[in-house]
Write an enzyme that holds these catalytic residues in place. Structure first.
Site, PDB file in Angstrom:
ATOM      1  N   GLU A 110       0.933  -1.175   0.056  1.00  0.00           N
ATOM      2  CA  GLU A 110       0.105  -0.111   0.021  1.00  0.00           C
ATOM      3  C   GLU A 110       0.950   1.422  -0.059  1.00  0.00           C
ATOM      4  O   GLU A 110       1.801   1.415   0.697  1.00  0.00           O
ATOM      5  CB  GLU A 110      -0.722   0.062   1.296  1.00  0.00           C
ATOM      6  CG  GLU A 110      -1.919   1.070   1.288  1.00  0.00           C
ATOM      7  CD  GLU A 110      -2.949   1.115   2.356  1.00  0.00           C
ATOM      8  OE1 GLU A 110      -3.613   0.114   2.396  1.00  0.00           O
ATOM      9  OE2 GLU A 110      -2.899   1.870   3.282  1.00  0.00           O
TER      10      GLU A 110
ATOM     11  N   THR B  49      -3.885   5.034  -1.425  1.00  0.00           N
ATOM     12  CA  THR B  49      -4.945   5.422  -0.384  1.00  0.00           C
ATOM     13  C   THR B  49      -5.494   6.726  -0.769  1.00  0.00           C
ATOM     14  O   THR B  49      -5.270   7.437  -1.740  1.00  0.00           O
ATOM     15  CB  THR B  49      -4.117   5.631   1.036  1.00  0.00           C
ATOM     16  OG1 THR B  49      -3.164   6.734   0.973  1.00  0.00           O
ATOM     17  CG2 THR B  49      -3.730   4.479   1.600  1.00  0.00           C
TER      18      THR B  49
ATOM     19  N   ALA C 199      -8.643  11.441   4.094  1.00  0.00           N
ATOM     20  CA  ALA C 199      -9.918  11.881   4.764  1.00  0.00           C
ATOM     21  C   ALA C 199     -10.967  12.769   3.932  1.00  0.00           C
ATOM     22  O   ALA C 199     -10.320  13.856   3.390  1.00  0.00           O
ATOM     23  CB  ALA C 199      -9.606  12.336   5.990  1.00  0.00           C
TER      24      ALA C 199
ATOM     25  N   ARG D 219     -15.655   2.802   4.273  1.00  0.00           N
ATOM     26  CA  ARG D 219     -16.440   3.788   4.544  1.00  0.00           C
ATOM     27  C   ARG D 219     -15.772   4.909   4.716  1.00  0.00           C
ATOM     28  O   ARG D 219     -16.345   6.122   3.947  1.00  0.00           O
ATOM     29  CB  ARG D 219     -16.877   3.510   5.933  1.00  0.00           C
ATOM     30  CG  ARG D 219     -18.108   4.420   6.417  1.00  0.00           C
ATOM     31  CD  ARG D 219     -18.088   4.656   8.062  1.00  0.00           C
ATOM     32  NE  ARG D 219     -17.043   5.205   8.688  1.00  0.00           N
ATOM     33  CZ  ARG D 219     -16.931   5.678   9.744  1.00  0.00           C
ATOM     34  NH1 ARG D 219     -18.150   5.052  10.747  1.00  0.00           N
ATOM     35  NH2 ARG D 219     -15.939   6.192  10.361  1.00  0.00           N
TER      36      ARG D 219
ATOM     37  N   ASP E 121     -12.819   7.893   6.821  1.00  0.00           N
ATOM     38  CA  ASP E 121     -12.702   8.895   8.020  1.00  0.00           C
ATOM     39  C   ASP E 121     -13.295  10.328   7.539  1.00  0.00           C
ATOM     40  O   ASP E 121     -13.322  10.635   6.500  1.00  0.00           O
ATOM     41  CB  ASP E 121     -11.365   8.862   8.478  1.00  0.00           C
ATOM     42  CG  ASP E 121     -10.777   7.845   8.766  1.00  0.00           C
ATOM     43  OD1 ASP E 121     -11.438   6.903   9.384  1.00  0.00           O
ATOM     44  OD2 ASP E 121      -9.421   7.348   8.352  1.00  0.00           O
TER      45      ASP E 121
ATOM     46  N   TYR F  22     -11.287  -5.175  11.030  1.00  0.00           N
ATOM     47  CA  TYR F  22     -10.583  -4.770  12.304  1.00  0.00           C
ATOM     48  C   TYR F  22     -10.252  -5.859  13.395  1.00  0.00           C
ATOM     49  O   TYR F  22     -11.367  -6.157  14.026  1.00  0.00           O
ATOM     50  CB  TYR F  22     -11.464  -3.550  12.934  1.00  0.00           C
ATOM     51  CG  TYR F  22     -11.328  -2.277  11.897  1.00  0.00           C
ATOM     52  CD1 TYR F  22     -10.463  -1.265  12.153  1.00  0.00           C
ATOM     53  CD2 TYR F  22     -12.007  -2.254  11.082  1.00  0.00           C
ATOM     54  CE1 TYR F  22     -10.470  -0.200  11.650  1.00  0.00           C
ATOM     55  CE2 TYR F  22     -11.738  -1.062  10.066  1.00  0.00           C
ATOM     56  CZ  TYR F  22     -11.185  -0.097  10.552  1.00  0.00           C
ATOM     57  OH  TYR F  22     -11.008   1.004   9.677  1.00  0.00           O
TER      58      TYR F  22
ATOM     59  N   ALA G 288     -17.784   1.032  16.184  1.00  0.00           N
ATOM     60  CA  ALA G 288     -18.513  -0.145  16.366  1.00  0.00           C
ATOM     61  C   ALA G 288     -19.293  -0.325  17.738  1.00  0.00           C
ATOM     62  O   ALA G 288     -18.541   0.074  18.793  1.00  0.00           O
ATOM     63  CB  ALA G 288     -17.860  -1.571  16.064  1.00  0.00           C
TER      64      ALA G 288
ATOM     65  N   ASP H 147     -19.472  -5.585  14.658  1.00  0.00           N
ATOM     66  CA  ASP H 147     -18.417  -5.153  13.701  1.00  0.00           C
ATOM     67  C   ASP H 147     -18.120  -6.454  12.747  1.00  0.00           C
ATOM     68  O   ASP H 147     -17.957  -6.291  11.636  1.00  0.00           O
ATOM     69  CB  ASP H 147     -16.888  -4.801  14.518  1.00  0.00           C
ATOM     70  CG  ASP H 147     -16.024  -3.976  13.687  1.00  0.00           C
ATOM     71  OD1 ASP H 147     -16.362  -3.589  12.786  1.00  0.00           O
ATOM     72  OD2 ASP H 147     -15.002  -4.340  13.898  1.00  0.00           O
TER      73      ASP H 147
ATOM     74  N   GLN I 197      -6.806  -3.827   9.443  1.00  0.00           N
ATOM     75  CA  GLN I 197      -6.043  -2.806  10.043  1.00  0.00           C
ATOM     76  C   GLN I 197      -4.921  -3.481  10.584  1.00  0.00           C
ATOM     77  O   GLN I 197      -4.799  -4.771  10.662  1.00  0.00           O
ATOM     78  CB  GLN I 197      -6.865  -2.133  11.017  1.00  0.00           C
ATOM     79  CG  GLN I 197      -6.292  -1.142  11.924  1.00  0.00           C
ATOM     80  CD  GLN I 197      -5.758   0.093  10.828  1.00  0.00           C
ATOM     81  OE1 GLN I 197      -4.636   0.106  10.466  1.00  0.00           O
ATOM     82  NE2 GLN I 197      -6.766   0.939  10.689  1.00  0.00           N
TER      83      GLN I 197
END
Length: 307
Positions: A24, A55, A58, A114, A116, A154, A161, A167, A185
């Site tokens: 990544e 990535t 935000a 989703r 941040d 996660y 969550a 979760d 994560q």
């Protein structure tokens, strides 16, 4: 007192390299950072990663830079490029537009998240005309194009969550919606992953749960990130990095040792896919892959063109 046999192999000597890796990156903000990114990509490409991902800031703050970076990887390298895409601050129509642009650029893999909120410390709020979460995003993307889709997991529960079970339920919704795999994560102990893998299996989830590995190049920064994403930092890790602030080379050696040992334990527990958060630096990830037995792949020479 017995002495170890002279023929006893080191811990990593017999690891076969029978594994898949992915890397990544984040989109660069300056010419210097861009040079660093492409140097990292050039170094890691011979390891033949399954894919590399880029990535998304935000609130979609790096949308254009993410697209440009992913499109260039797809255009100029042999790598399969994956683009991160989030639900934050965008309508479904805007996300459709971004997805179409990726498809037109030859990108066939999306990491659907989703996302941040634009401002740290604020609660996530869906766009009035947007997707409410990653499961809906996965559904929407697949209606648009037959993407390969990865989602997030996660091991120590998402900070937002309501409970660990909720979760897991959310993860199942994302995979049931059509995602191919989940990438975790980062975490720092093998048990955190193995407990999560068992819990996920008990919930009827059979998709690959790929461990996300974060080599620690800056311990203070990792402590801050860990607090934000609910990752436990073992006390022994702090002791191992204590006193190394002014010794970057020694810090790199400790970091590579710890991350490689985590990966070796995961490997011994049957893990054969690893996702590395490179922070746009190649050395640590390359060293860990080498210890796991992965070697550069020699590409066949292209045939000479005849006039």
């Amino acid at each position: 007192m017995t002495t170890p046999s002279a023929e006893q192999a080191p811990l990593y000597a017999d690891l076969a390299g029978d594994l898949n890796v992915s890397f990544e990156f984040f989109p660069p903000k300056s010419e210097k950072m861009e040079a660093q990114l492409w140097s990292a990509i050039e170094t890691l490409t011979p390891l033949a990663p399954k894919f590399v991902s880029v990535t998304y800031g935000a609130g979609g703050s790096t949308r254009e830079r993410t697209h440009n970076t992913v499109a260039r990887i797809a255009r100029e390298t042999p790598l399969a490029a994956a683009a991160h895409l989030t639900c934050v601050a965008a309508s479904k129509a805007e996300i459709d537009e971004v997805a179409d642009a990726y498809w037109d650029a030859g990108v066939r893999h999306i990491v659907a998240l989703r996302g941040d909120p634009p401002e740290a410390g604020t609660a996530f709020a869906p766009h009035p005309q947007g997707y409410r979460g990653a499961a809906e995003l996965v559904e929407g993307l697949l209606k648009r194009h037959p993407f390969e889709i990865s989602v997030a997991a996660y091991p120590e529960t998402h900070p937002d969550a309501a409970s660990p079970q909720s979760d897991i339920d959310n993860l199942k919704r994302k995979l049931d919606a059509g995602a191919t795999r989940a990438i975790t994560q980062f975490f720092f102990t093998p048990d955190a992953y193995f407990r999560f893998r068992d819990t996920v299996a008990a919930a009827g989830i059979s998709a690959d749960i790929v461990p996300g590995i974060m080599p620690v190049s800056n311990f203070a920064a990792v402590q801050r990130m860990s607090a934000m994403c609910n990752t436990t930092v073992p006390s022994w890790m702090g002791r191992l990095f204590d006193g190394l602030d002014d010794h970057p080379a020694a810090r790199q050696l400790v970091s590579a040792t710890l991350a490689a040992e985590l990966c070796r334990n995961l490997y011994m527990g049957g893990v054969r896919d690893f996702h590395f958060y490179t922070l746009n630096r190649a050395e640590l990830s390359y060293a860990i892959c080498h210890l796991l037995g992965l070697r550069p792949q020699v590409r066949a020479a292209e045939p000479e063109k005849t006039a």
